[in-house]
Design a protein around this motif. Structure first.
Motif, PDB file in Angstrom:
ATOM      1  N   GLU A 181      11.027  -0.551 -31.815  1.00 13.26           N
ATOM      2  CA  GLU A 181      11.168  -1.997 -31.880  1.00 13.26           C
ATOM      3  C   GLU A 181      12.627  -2.364 -31.663  1.00 13.26           C
ATOM      4  O   GLU A 181      13.531  -1.742 -32.235  1.00 13.26           O
ATOM      5  CB  GLU A 181      10.707  -2.471 -33.255  1.00 13.26           C
ATOM      6  N   GLY A 182      12.851  -3.366 -30.807  1.00 10.94           N
ATOM      7  CA  GLY A 182      14.194  -3.846 -30.517  1.00 10.94           C
ATOM      8  C   GLY A 182      14.122  -4.941 -29.474  1.00 10.94           C
ATOM      9  O   GLY A 182      13.042  -5.251 -28.956  1.00 10.94           O
ATOM     10  N   PRO A 183      15.242  -5.554 -29.124  1.00 11.65           N
ATOM     11  CA  PRO A 183      15.254  -6.599 -28.099  1.00 11.65           C
ATOM     12  C   PRO A 183      14.727  -6.074 -26.748  1.00 11.65           C
ATOM     13  O   PRO A 183      14.932  -4.908 -26.397  1.00 11.65           O
ATOM     14  CB  PRO A 183      16.729  -6.983 -27.985  1.00 11.65           C
TER      15      PRO A 183
ATOM     16  N   ARG B 131      21.012   0.983 -36.083  1.00  8.51           N
ATOM     17  CA  ARG B 131      19.898   0.125 -36.507  1.00  8.51           C
ATOM     18  C   ARG B 131      19.611  -1.010 -35.533  1.00  8.51           C
ATOM     19  O   ARG B 131      19.030  -2.022 -35.918  1.00  8.51           O
ATOM     20  CB  ARG B 131      20.117  -0.392 -37.917  1.00  8.51           C
ATOM     21  N   ASP B 132      20.030  -0.856 -34.272  1.00  3.94           N
ATOM     22  CA  ASP B 132      19.663  -1.831 -33.251  1.00  3.94           C
ATOM     23  C   ASP B 132      18.224  -1.609 -32.810  1.00  3.94           C
ATOM     24  O   ASP B 132      17.601  -2.516 -32.265  1.00  3.94           O
ATOM     25  CB  ASP B 132      20.603  -1.722 -32.042  1.00  3.94           C
ATOM     26  N   LEU B 133      17.735  -0.402 -33.029  1.00  2.00           N
ATOM     27  CA  LEU B 133      16.344  -0.032 -32.739  1.00  2.00           C
ATOM     28  C   LEU B 133      15.703   0.466 -34.020  1.00  2.00           C
ATOM     29  O   LEU B 133      16.371   1.105 -34.837  1.00  2.00           O
ATOM     30  CB  LEU B 133      16.279   1.125 -31.736  1.00  2.00           C
ATOM     31  N   THR B 134      14.410   0.224 -34.144  1.00  2.71           N
ATOM     32  CA  THR B 134      13.650   0.776 -35.254  1.00  2.71           C
ATOM     33  C   THR B 134      12.563   1.656 -34.663  1.00  2.71           C
ATOM     34  O   THR B 134      11.812   1.211 -33.788  1.00  2.71           O
ATOM     35  CB  THR B 134      13.004  -0.348 -36.095  1.00  2.71           C
ATOM     36  N   VAL B 135      12.504   2.897 -35.116  1.00  2.00           N
ATOM     37  CA  VAL B 135      11.489   3.835 -34.637  1.00  2.00           C
ATOM     38  C   VAL B 135      10.614   4.204 -35.827  1.00  2.00           C
ATOM     39  O   VAL B 135      11.116   4.525 -36.901  1.00  2.00           O
ATOM     40  CB  VAL B 135      12.141   5.101 -34.026  1.00  2.00           C
ATOM     41  N   ASN B 136       9.296   4.155 -35.623  1.00  3.77           N
ATOM     42  CA  ASN B 136       8.343   4.499 -36.671  1.00  3.77           C
ATOM     43  C   ASN B 136       7.302   5.464 -36.129  1.00  3.77           C
ATOM     44  O   ASN B 136       7.069   5.528 -34.927  1.00  3.77           O
ATOM     45  CB  ASN B 136       7.628   3.240 -37.189  1.00  3.77           C
ATOM     46  N   GLY B 137       6.683   6.177 -37.056  1.00  7.42           N
ATOM     47  CA  GLY B 137       5.607   7.077 -36.672  1.00  7.42           C
ATOM     48  C   GLY B 137       6.110   8.459 -36.323  1.00  7.42           C
ATOM     49  O   GLY B 137       7.076   8.958 -36.904  1.00  7.42           O
ATOM     50  N   ASP B 138       5.462   9.072 -35.364  1.00  9.17           N
ATOM     51  CA  ASP B 138       5.724  10.450 -34.960  1.00  9.17           C
ATOM     52  C   ASP B 138       7.050  10.542 -34.203  1.00  9.17           C
ATOM     53  O   ASP B 138       7.122  10.282 -33.004  1.00  9.17           O
ATOM     54  CB  ASP B 138       4.558  10.935 -34.091  1.00  9.17           C
ATOM     55  N   MET B 139       8.102  10.906 -34.925  1.00  9.69           N
ATOM     56  CA  MET B 139       9.444  10.972 -34.324  1.00  9.69           C
ATOM     57  C   MET B 139       9.517  12.029 -33.224  1.00  9.69           C
ATOM     58  O   MET B 139      10.217  11.843 -32.228  1.00  9.69           O
ATOM     59  CB  MET B 139      10.502  11.269 -35.389  1.00  9.69           C
TER      60      MET B 139
END
Length: 169
Positions: free
Chosen positions: A86-88, A109-117
């Protein structure tokens, strides 16, 4: 650079069928231009990857095994995916093209990553290897207007990346 809110607002009322058809056409063009795009995913080829721009009301879910893309309106409940970022919008597009450092954006923290890294890391590596250039790859869809569309898209990308780079430093 954030996607202008005045341009994002109509995405709330444009029929999803039109958005999905356009997005699928663009996605098919990129996968045709880069047939080995998902080759490096290995065991993660069956995973679903969500790309969630924070400045437009849409979410894109890519299923590399097919390959296909699904578009949905952004809801409070995120779409079903094994991994998401998630990000712009312009930042996500720069990542698609390998034009910025995903690790630096994640740690700042300009991007948010979730789930299976591990799956998302495999996707990042796959994208880094493909030499995607969206203005070049997509402008051909404009037929005789391709040179103009390509120059406009290149100008937008250059402006977006210049503004982001100055903000990061």
């Amino acid at each position: 650079m954030r996607f202008p809110a005045t341009l994002a607002a109509p995405l709330n009322v444009i029929p999803m069928a039109a958005i999905e058809r356009t997005t699928s056409m663009l996605f098919q063009r990129v996968t045709t231009q880069h047939p080995h795009l998902f080759a490096r995913l290995g065991e993660h080829i069956e995973k679903r990857f969500a790309f969630m721009p924070t400045d437009i009301p849409l979410v894109f879910v890519v299923s590399p095994a097919q390959p296909s893309i699904h578009v949905a309106r952004r809801l409070p409940v995120p779409p079903t995916a094994d991994a998401s970022v998630e990000g712009p919008l312009f930042m996500l597009l720069a990542l698609l093209e390998g034009r910025c450092d995903a690790d630096a954006l994640f740690f700042s923290r300009d991007l948010t990553v979730n789930g299976d890294m591990e799956a998302m890391l495999a996707m990042r590596n796959a994208l880094d290897d493909c030499d995607i250039d969206l203005p070049r790859d997509l402008s051909a869809l404009a037929g005789p207007l391709a040179p103009i569309v390509g120059r406009v898209a290149e100008s937008i990308r250059r402006r977006a990346l210049t503004e982001e780079a100055s903000r990061w430093n």
